[in-house]
Design an enzyme around this catalytic site. Sequence first.
Site, mmCIF file in Angstrom:
data_model
loop_
_atom_site.group_PDB
_atom_site.id
_atom_site.type_symbol
_atom_site.label_atom_id
_atom_site.label_comp_id
_atom_site.label_asym_id
_atom_site.label_seq_id
_atom_site.Cartn_x
_atom_site.Cartn_y
_atom_site.Cartn_z
ATOM 1 N N THR A 159 11.653 -7.468 -11.446
ATOM 2 C CA THR A 159 11.110 -8.824 -11.599
ATOM 3 C C THR A 159 9.961 -9.011 -10.621
ATOM 4 O O THR A 159 10.083 -8.694 -9.433
ATOM 5 C CB THR A 159 12.228 -9.854 -11.339
ATOM 6 O OG1 THR A 159 13.239 -9.643 -12.310
ATOM 7 C CG2 THR A 159 11.699 -11.277 -11.456
ATOM 8 N N ALA A 206 -2.324 -6.255 0.031
ATOM 9 C CA ALA A 206 -2.793 -7.626 0.265
ATOM 10 C C ALA A 206 -2.881 -7.989 1.749
ATOM 11 O O ALA A 206 -3.785 -8.707 2.159
ATOM 12 C CB ALA A 206 -1.882 -8.619 -0.450
ATOM 13 N N GLN A 258 -7.881 0.319 3.404
ATOM 14 C CA GLN A 258 -8.774 -0.210 4.448
ATOM 15 C C GLN A 258 -10.175 -0.531 3.927
ATOM 16 O O GLN A 258 -10.932 -1.241 4.592
ATOM 17 C CB GLN A 258 -8.896 0.780 5.616
ATOM 18 C CG GLN A 258 -7.624 0.927 6.430
ATOM 19 C CD GLN A 258 -7.239 -0.329 7.202
ATOM 20 O OE1 GLN A 258 -8.039 -1.257 7.385
ATOM 21 N NE2 GLN A 258 -6.005 -0.374 7.666
ATOM 22 N N GLY A 312 0.821 -1.211 0.000
ATOM 23 C CA GLY A 312 0.000 0.000 0.000
ATOM 24 C C GLY A 312 0.851 1.255 0.000
ATOM 25 O O GLY A 312 0.538 2.240 -0.679
ATOM 26 N N THR A 313 1.933 1.226 0.759
ATOM 27 C CA THR A 313 2.797 2.406 0.845
ATOM 28 C C THR A 313 3.370 2.756 -0.530
ATOM 29 O O THR A 313 3.334 3.917 -0.950
ATOM 30 C CB THR A 313 3.949 2.142 1.844
ATOM 31 O OG1 THR A 313 3.375 1.905 3.132
ATOM 32 C CG2 THR A 313 4.909 3.318 1.916
ATOM 33 N N CYS A 372 1.939 2.603 12.841
ATOM 34 C CA CYS A 372 3.119 3.428 12.598
ATOM 35 C C CYS A 372 3.353 4.445 13.695
ATOM 36 O O CYS A 372 4.470 4.871 13.922
ATOM 37 C CB CYS A 372 2.985 4.169 11.278
ATOM 38 S SG CYS A 372 2.143 3.226 10.043
HETATM 39 C C1 LIG Z 1 -1.774 -0.252 5.967
HETATM 40 C C2 LIG Z 1 -2.124 0.982 5.220
HETATM 41 C C3 LIG Z 1 -1.248 1.504 4.242
HETATM 42 C C4 LIG Z 1 0.111 0.904 3.971
HETATM 43 O O1 LIG Z 1 0.038 -0.342 3.337
HETATM 44 P P1 LIG Z 1 1.320 -1.320 3.432
HETATM 45 O O2 LIG Z 1 0.972 -2.443 2.507
HETATM 46 O O3 LIG Z 1 1.404 -1.745 4.869
HETATM 47 O O4 LIG Z 1 2.500 -0.550 2.994
HETATM 48 C C5 LIG Z 1 -1.657 2.622 3.557
HETATM 49 N N1 LIG Z 1 -2.832 3.208 3.800
HETATM 50 C C6 LIG Z 1 -3.695 2.745 4.725
HETATM 51 C C7 LIG Z 1 -5.001 3.438 4.923
HETATM 52 C C8 LIG Z 1 -3.365 1.616 5.460
HETATM 53 O O5 LIG Z 1 -4.220 1.174 6.387
#
Ligand SMILES: *Cc1c(COP(=O)(O)O)cnc(C)c1O
Length: 389
Positions: A238, A201, A180, A72-73, A326
């Site tokens: 990759t 994921a 989320q 997600g990051t 975090c």
């Molecule tokens: C967990 C989260 C992320 C980060 O995702 P990662 O896969 O842990 O890097 C970004 N945004 C929200 C709202 C999240 O809850």
Amino acid sequence: MKQVYLDNNATTRMREEVLDAMLPFYGQTYGNASSVHGFGRAARKAIDDARQKAADLLGAASIEEIIFTSGGTEADNFAIKGAARALKPKGSHIITSSVEHHAVLNSCKFLEKEGYKVTYLKVDRYGIVDLDELKESITDQTILVTIMYANNEVGTIEPVEEIAKIAKAKGICFHTDAVQAVGKIPLETKSLNCDLLSMSAHKIYGPKGIGALYIRKGAKITPQMHGGHHEMGKRAGTENVAGIVGLGKAAELAKKELNEEKRKLSDLRDYLYKGITSRIESVRLNGHPDKTLPNTLNVGFKYLEGESIVLNLDMEGIAVSTGSACTSGSLEPSHVLTAMGIDPAETQGSIRFSLGRDNTKEDMDYVLDVLPPIIKRLRDMSPLYDNRK
Ligand SMILES: *Cc1c(COP(=O)(O)O)cnc(C)c1O
């Protein structure tokens, strides 16, 4: 000792079916998806299948709109920096909100150092962004609006349909961090009219270190990772084949079970909240009473310090958090609760319960047995509670 995991917004336990789907790709199916031989083709096929499953879950128009990332990051960084850079000739103003995940907030802060201007929209006491302020903030320099779909700390669902309409009417790119929301509430990129959408994921019972960015066909975005021609030239490197397969399996299961899971989790969540308020006084709900994720309950226990509640629950085998993973460990008050205008004395004693598919009514009953005496003991020791009148 009984173990109750209620920190599913931080991460979830990977499902057996997901692990089973992944294992061959750590073993006999080890080809590089870019290779033309049979080994490579087997990996390519697995990636294409997973891309289809992710596209189905997100309601994308085609599988070419799904780009895999390391999570997600990275999806948030790619969306924000990639759109900002691609659209630089049109302007340099970005609009976001004050309650975003740090992947979004810190990407925006980084761009400010590069000369972009960023507006951080205020939210109301439920954590919902102000649409009038959004409209007023738009200038002829605005190139990107990035507002989360649902908040990770308090569960509040933002009015993303309206935001997408406002952005689209002005021809502004709209990104939403849906990490989320995906798999928890129905959503469809086709009808939402967003240009970019992030998912991860490990928040939906898949593996860590893999995510995806939905990129609407034709949306302008500059790659942030340079190398080979992977991911349709948008993200080099990759492919993490096993991770991608895991994301695909998790997406398939999430789509199939979404409605049933949503009902089950919101019933459990409501049961927990009712139980807490009937047993403990001076409790506040942080977040919106109904525009909220089914699994998230953030409550403030007045006169207390969240970390001490977390530690006391941990000693009883219950895993919760004070907010986002975090920021826990730092003593800074949550930026989300602060933006919602909650009194600092109350943000301190806030706890997030985030439920998942493994949770049962027995788990909630266990929390309801264990929590009230902890709160009572901590309040008896709290000078704030003594002085409350
Ligand atoms: C967990 C989260 C992320 C980060 O995702 P990662 O896969 O842990 O890097 C970004 N945004 C929200 C709202 C999240 O809850």
